[in-house]
Design a protein around this motif. Structure first.
Motif, PDB file in Angstrom:
ATOM      1  N   ALA A 153       0.447  -4.434   7.665  1.00  0.00           N
ATOM      2  CA  ALA A 153       0.375  -2.915   6.785  1.00  0.00           C
ATOM      3  C   ALA A 153      -0.184  -2.140   7.836  1.00  0.00           C
ATOM      4  O   ALA A 153      -1.237  -2.281   8.980  1.00  0.00           O
ATOM      5  CB  ALA A 153      -2.017  -3.321   6.625  1.00  0.00           C
ATOM      6  N   THR A 154      -0.276  -0.252   7.994  1.00  0.00           N
ATOM      7  CA  THR A 154       0.286   0.406   8.485  1.00  0.00           C
ATOM      8  C   THR A 154      -1.384   1.463   9.059  1.00  0.00           C
ATOM      9  O   THR A 154      -1.361   2.202   7.383  1.00  0.00           O
ATOM     10  CB  THR A 154       1.170   1.562   8.766  1.00  0.00           C
ATOM     11  N   THR A 172      -2.508  -3.698  -6.747  1.00  0.00           N
ATOM     12  CA  THR A 172      -0.905  -3.988  -7.358  1.00  0.00           C
ATOM     13  C   THR A 172      -0.627  -4.050  -6.104  1.00  0.00           C
ATOM     14  O   THR A 172       0.729  -3.882  -6.499  1.00  0.00           O
ATOM     15  CB  THR A 172      -1.394  -3.453  -8.513  1.00  0.00           C
ATOM     16  N   LYS A 173      -0.737  -2.774  -5.612  1.00  0.00           N
ATOM     17  CA  LYS A 173       0.299  -2.526  -4.369  1.00  0.00           C
ATOM     18  C   LYS A 173       0.542  -3.415  -3.285  1.00  0.00           C
ATOM     19  O   LYS A 173      -0.890  -3.593  -2.986  1.00  0.00           O
ATOM     20  CB  LYS A 173      -0.112  -0.852  -3.878  1.00  0.00           C
ATOM     21  N   ASP A 174       1.439  -2.582  -3.016  1.00  0.00           N
ATOM     22  CA  ASP A 174       2.040  -3.987  -1.210  1.00  0.00           C
ATOM     23  C   ASP A 174       1.877  -3.039  -0.135  1.00  0.00           C
ATOM     24  O   ASP A 174       2.679  -2.615  -0.180  1.00  0.00           O
ATOM     25  CB  ASP A 174       3.734  -4.626  -1.250  1.00  0.00           C
ATOM     26  N   PHE A 175       0.428  -3.550   0.497  1.00  0.00           N
ATOM     27  CA  PHE A 175       0.196  -2.836   2.170  1.00  0.00           C
ATOM     28  C   PHE A 175       1.681  -2.718   2.996  1.00  0.00           C
ATOM     29  O   PHE A 175       1.108  -1.493   3.788  1.00  0.00           O
ATOM     30  CB  PHE A 175      -0.898  -2.638   1.971  1.00  0.00           C
ATOM     31  N   ARG A 176       2.333  -3.525   2.327  1.00  0.00           N
ATOM     32  CA  ARG A 176       3.564  -3.968   3.410  1.00  0.00           C
ATOM     33  C   ARG A 176       4.185  -2.861   3.609  1.00  0.00           C
ATOM     34  O   ARG A 176       5.438  -2.384   4.515  1.00  0.00           O
ATOM     35  CB  ARG A 176       4.182  -5.158   3.114  1.00  0.00           C
ATOM     36  N   GLY A 177       4.196  -1.853   2.349  1.00  0.00           N
ATOM     37  CA  GLY A 177       4.740  -0.507   2.817  1.00  0.00           C
ATOM     38  C   GLY A 177       4.629   1.015   3.503  1.00  0.00           C
ATOM     39  O   GLY A 177       4.678   1.714   2.168  1.00  0.00           O
ATOM     40  N   SER A 178       3.542   0.107   3.570  1.00  0.00           N
ATOM     41  CA  SER A 178       2.668   2.127   3.491  1.00  0.00           C
ATOM     42  C   SER A 178       2.814   2.221   4.646  1.00  0.00           C
ATOM     43  O   SER A 178       3.237   1.723   5.867  1.00  0.00           O
ATOM     44  CB  SER A 178       0.937   1.132   4.160  1.00  0.00           C
ATOM     45  N   SER A 179       2.156   3.175   4.904  1.00  0.00           N
ATOM     46  CA  SER A 179       2.997   4.647   6.459  1.00  0.00           C
ATOM     47  C   SER A 179       1.114   5.246   7.025  1.00  0.00           C
ATOM     48  O   SER A 179       0.385   5.270   6.012  1.00  0.00           O
ATOM     49  CB  SER A 179       4.198   5.534   5.600  1.00  0.00           C
TER      50      SER A 179
END
Length: 350
Positions: free
Chosen positions: A159-160, A93-100
């Motif tokens: 994704a980061t 459900t999470k969008d990995f474009r906001g990953s760090s």
């Protein structure tokens, strides 16, 4: 009665019999066709199009159905869950474009994707709760070469990825990767060679892909253990032994699998999660499975990889098969919970 008259009477009887059989076949076909439409209308879950369908991308790896929510159930009754795929084709459900760089990514096959359990029951979700760090799941039924392509696909879409858990399934992931082929290409090869499969297997696959009536009947009949046993004996259904892939020891296969895994793992802060096959504790190949398992783990450790082997943790409970469904080779919620416990211990110790 003379001979010509007897021949005429016999021909009439034969024609009458064939006419009745043709009428019966036509009537039966029409009734089955009507039942097919009725089942699709009243029970949409049994529609073949309502089953999870993974599709092959142009880059030769599989993804799940984009932005779809699908009910997933086994005819034998082990599970009945809802599976939601996001805009990238992953079950998360999470969008990995906001990953760090602090986040953790999990890649693997159907075990890591959580086949048979709700999304919140997967080891990746439980690990997130235990560590207080975001964990993104980009797992799809693939092999080790496919895991590399899934990671690259996620990175291309924002994704980061720095920290990576690679779930290696000892039942399906070990093969000779020196052929250079992807799982998609191997699947296509099997499609070309499908005529060599047993007739009943080909019929079962065809009906499962085309008939809601067959799927509905399968779900209804296999809930009864007696009927399920009969269906398994005649080949209309597969028991847990046929559903579990058996390993044959091969140094070439193990070394090749290690090499392609090293190629992926060394690019990230990686943890190799060894997902043991239930065949370690069930069936006639236990000694062979143990030899394969131990030697592969040894090869990974000698290569300097960070390995979490779940076999000791499962065996410590005294009932390792309690982590698996009774009639399906995947982990049940207990298996995912125990896996999350072992992974969180490893992360905390590091």
């Amino acid at each position: 009665m003379n001979e010509p008259a007897r021949k005429v009477k016999k021909q009439g009887v034969v024609k009458d019999l064939f006419g009745k059989l043709a009428l019966m076949a036509l009537t039966t076909g029409i009734c089955l066709l009507l039942l097919e439409f009725i089942v699709r209308a009243l029970f949409p879950f049994f529609n073949p199009r309502a089953q999870i369908r993974f599709y092959a991308t142009q880059d030769n790896f599989f993804l799940g159905p984009i932005s779809q929510q699908i009910r997933q159930a086994t005819p034998k009754g082990d599970y009945d869950v809802t599976v939601s795929f996001n805009q990238y084709g992953f079950r998360d459900t999470k969008d990995f474009r906001g990953s760090s760089g602090r986040d953790i990514f999990v890649v693997g096959d159907s075990f890591s994707m959580g086949m048979g359990v709700e999304e919140g029951e997967r080891y990746s979700n439980l690990l997130e709760q235990r560590l207080g760090r975001r964990v993104f799941n980009i797992s799809i039924p693939e092999d080790i070469r496919g895991y590399s392509r899934l990671v690259k696909y996620a990175e291309r879409r924002g994704a980061t990825i720095r920290n990576l858990v690679i779930g290696v399934c000892m039942e399906n992931d070990l093969r000779d990767y020196s052929d250079g082929k992807s799982s998609v290409e191997l699947f296509k090869d099997k499609q070309y060679l499908k005529s060599s499969s047993p007739l009943l297997d080909r019929m079962r696959v065809w009906f499962w892909s085309h008939s809601a009536l067959y799927i509905g009947a399968s779900h209804s009949l296999q809930r009864n253990s007696t009927l399920r046993g009969w269906m398994e004996r005649v080949g209309l259904a597969r028991n847990i032994d046929r559903l579990t892939t058996k390993n044959v020891f091969s140094e070439q296969v193990l070394v090749s699998s290690r090499d392609v895994l090293v190629e992926l793992a060394t690019n990230y802060n990686s943890v190799i999660l060894i997902i043991p096959s239930r065949a370690l504790w069930y069936g006639e190949n236990q000694a062979g499975e143990r030899k394969v398992h131990e030697h592969f783990v040894e090869l990974l450790c000698k290569a300097g990889l960070n390995v979490v082997d779940l076999r000791p943790a499962f065996e410590k409970t005294g009932d390792p098969l309690a982590n698996y469904f009774a009639t399906d080779p995947h982990w049940n919620p207990t298996g995912h919970f125990n896996s999350a416990v072992e992974l969180s211990k490893h992360f905390q110790s590091q």
